[in-house]
Design a protein around this motif. Structure first.
Motif, mmCIF file in Angstrom:
data_model
loop_
_atom_site.group_PDB
_atom_site.id
_atom_site.type_symbol
_atom_site.label_atom_id
_atom_site.label_comp_id
_atom_site.label_asym_id
_atom_site.label_seq_id
_atom_site.Cartn_x
_atom_site.Cartn_y
_atom_site.Cartn_z
ATOM 1 N N LEU A 78 2.435 -5.136 0.998
ATOM 2 C CA LEU A 78 2.595 -4.467 2.287
ATOM 3 C C LEU A 78 3.640 -3.359 2.204
ATOM 4 O O LEU A 78 3.473 -2.286 2.792
ATOM 5 C CB LEU A 78 3.004 -5.489 3.349
ATOM 6 C CG LEU A 78 1.959 -6.555 3.693
ATOM 7 C CD1 LEU A 78 2.532 -7.567 4.677
ATOM 8 C CD2 LEU A 78 0.702 -5.896 4.264
ATOM 9 N N HIS A 99 0.239 -0.988 10.032
ATOM 10 C CA HIS A 99 1.465 -0.699 9.293
ATOM 11 C C HIS A 99 2.721 -1.079 10.105
ATOM 12 O O HIS A 99 3.722 -1.544 9.534
ATOM 13 C CB HIS A 99 1.504 0.784 8.916
ATOM 14 C CG HIS A 99 0.499 1.124 7.868
ATOM 15 N ND1 HIS A 99 0.128 2.441 7.571
ATOM 16 C CD2 HIS A 99 -0.217 0.339 6.996
ATOM 17 C CE1 HIS A 99 -0.759 2.441 6.601
ATOM 18 N NE2 HIS A 99 -0.995 1.165 6.238
ATOM 19 N N ALA A 138 3.016 -4.644 9.786
ATOM 20 C CA ALA A 138 3.367 -5.010 8.422
ATOM 21 C C ALA A 138 4.876 -4.933 8.197
ATOM 22 O O ALA A 138 5.482 -5.803 7.544
ATOM 23 C CB ALA A 138 2.626 -4.095 7.430
#
Length: 385
Positions: A292, A318, A321
């Protein structure tokens, strides 16, 4: 006429008559010396006993009392018998004996002598001037009168005979009010406080160790908390459509992730490339978090340098993440830092200033205590007087 046969006077005739005349005179001197030798011991013995009397006050009012003191000086072992007066007996006409005291032995300056004293309390209810008769004391069966001649003046009490209706009954017994003097107690107790403070300051002033002050160092914001707060500020940029906002969002995501990882693992990723960062973290991060991290950092490079514009779904993935990486890798010890407290010594100038201040405080405390003690004594004197 021939006078040779007439008798002539003997030349020693006048001397013989002088010796005959001086014989009675010599005998008279001898007799006087013998009488003196016999009578002097008797006269000296007659002076062995001395009785004296005195009054403590020579003038009283009607009904008042005075003290008659009788003193006897005699040889040791002498038997002294005092005159006895019962209550209400009269010493003389107009003077009554209220009370007869006990016999006291006084120190005598002469060796082999004793000095005894007895007091009699007198009163009178008739105004006059009394010449007290001598007090006779029996010593070894022989009476000895006191040699002092005493006089007692008894004066009447002035009475207002004009305003005869202004006679008032005597006052009743009044109880003295008892009041706590709280100010005296507080001053007496308050004097101890500055003394104790002065003693403590003086002890500290005489110590050789330097003066120090307390320094409290507050800990920095924990890495995970700092990352959450930074991400929360950019939550609105996830759904933005402007390319500038999207670029700023990824710059913020990359900087927040770099800063968190730097503080979490002790590396400085500020001026390093993405590949260098990933190389340093290859042994620290787990595989999923490593994947990630690489995806977020590489996508942020593409947005900044290649003008890549990811979709909203990718931006949301994202953003989540980065939050996942923070939550999975945080350290409990780093997230609960302790406040650092330490003591640092002052400089030379600070040491001098503080010690001079403490010395001045000691002087002020001592003067305050002395003032409180003086005020307390003054209050006690005023209260008692």
């Amino acid at each position: 006429m021939n006078n040779n046969n007439a008798p002539h006077p003997h030349p020693a005739g006048p001397h013989r008559r002088n010796r005959t005349a001086s014989a009675p005179r010599l005998l008279r001197h001898v007799v006087l010396l013998l009488l003196t030798a016999v009578l002097m011991p008797l006269a000296a013995r007659a002076q062995d006993v001395v009785v004296e009397s005195s009054l403590d006050r020579a003038e009283i009012l009607v009904g008042e009392q005075c003290r008659l003191s009788v003193t006897v000086k005699a040889n040791e072992g002498a038997r002294v018998v005092w005159p006895q007066y019962n209550e209400a007996d009269t010493l003389m006409a107009g003077v009554e004996v209220v009370r007869s005291g006990s016999c006291d032995t006084l120190p005598s300056p002469a060796k082999g002598r004793i000095m005894l004293q007895r007091d009699y309390v007198l009163t009178s209810f008739d105004s006059a001037i009394y010449a007290l008769r001598p007090i006779e004391v029996s010593v070894d069966g022989k009476p000895y009168p006191s040699r002092s001649k005493l006089g007692l003046k008894v004066s009447s009490i002035p009475v207002d005979t004009v305003h005869v209706d202004q006679y008032y009954p005597p006052f009743g017994v009044m109880e003295s009010p008892f009041v706590w003097q709280a100010d005296i107690l507080l001053c007496a107790l308050g004097a101890w406080l500055p003394l104790i403070v002065a003693l403590l300051l003086l002890v500290r002033l005489t110590q050789a160790r330097p003066m120090r002050h307390k320094v409290v160092i507050k800990p920095k914001t924990p890495p995970a908390r700092e990352a959450r707060e930074a991400l929360k500020d950019w939550e609105h940029g996830v759904g933005a459509e402007s390319s500038q906002t999207i670029k700023a969002l990824y710059v913020a995501l990359a900087d927040t992730l770099r800063r968190y990882l730097s503080r979490r693992y002790g590396h400085d990723f500020t001026d390093r490339t993405t590949e260098e960062v990933l190389g340093c973290l290859s042994e620290d991060l787990p595989a999923e978090e490593m994947r990630l991290t690489a995806e977020v950092l590489r996508t942020a490079d593409s947005v900044k340098f290649a003008r890549y514009c990811p979709s909203q779904a990718i931006r949301e993935r994202h953003y989540a993440a980065v939050l996942t990486i923070v939550e999975k890798t945080l350290d409990d010890v780093q997230e609960h830092p302790q406040t650092i407290v330490r003591y640092e010594a002052y400089g030379d100038r600070g040491q001098r200033i503080i010690r001079m201040t403490i010395a001045g405080a000691v002087v002020v405390c001592v003067l305050t205590a002395v003032g409180l003690v003086a005020y307390t004594l003054y209050m006690l004197f005023t209260y008692l007087v």
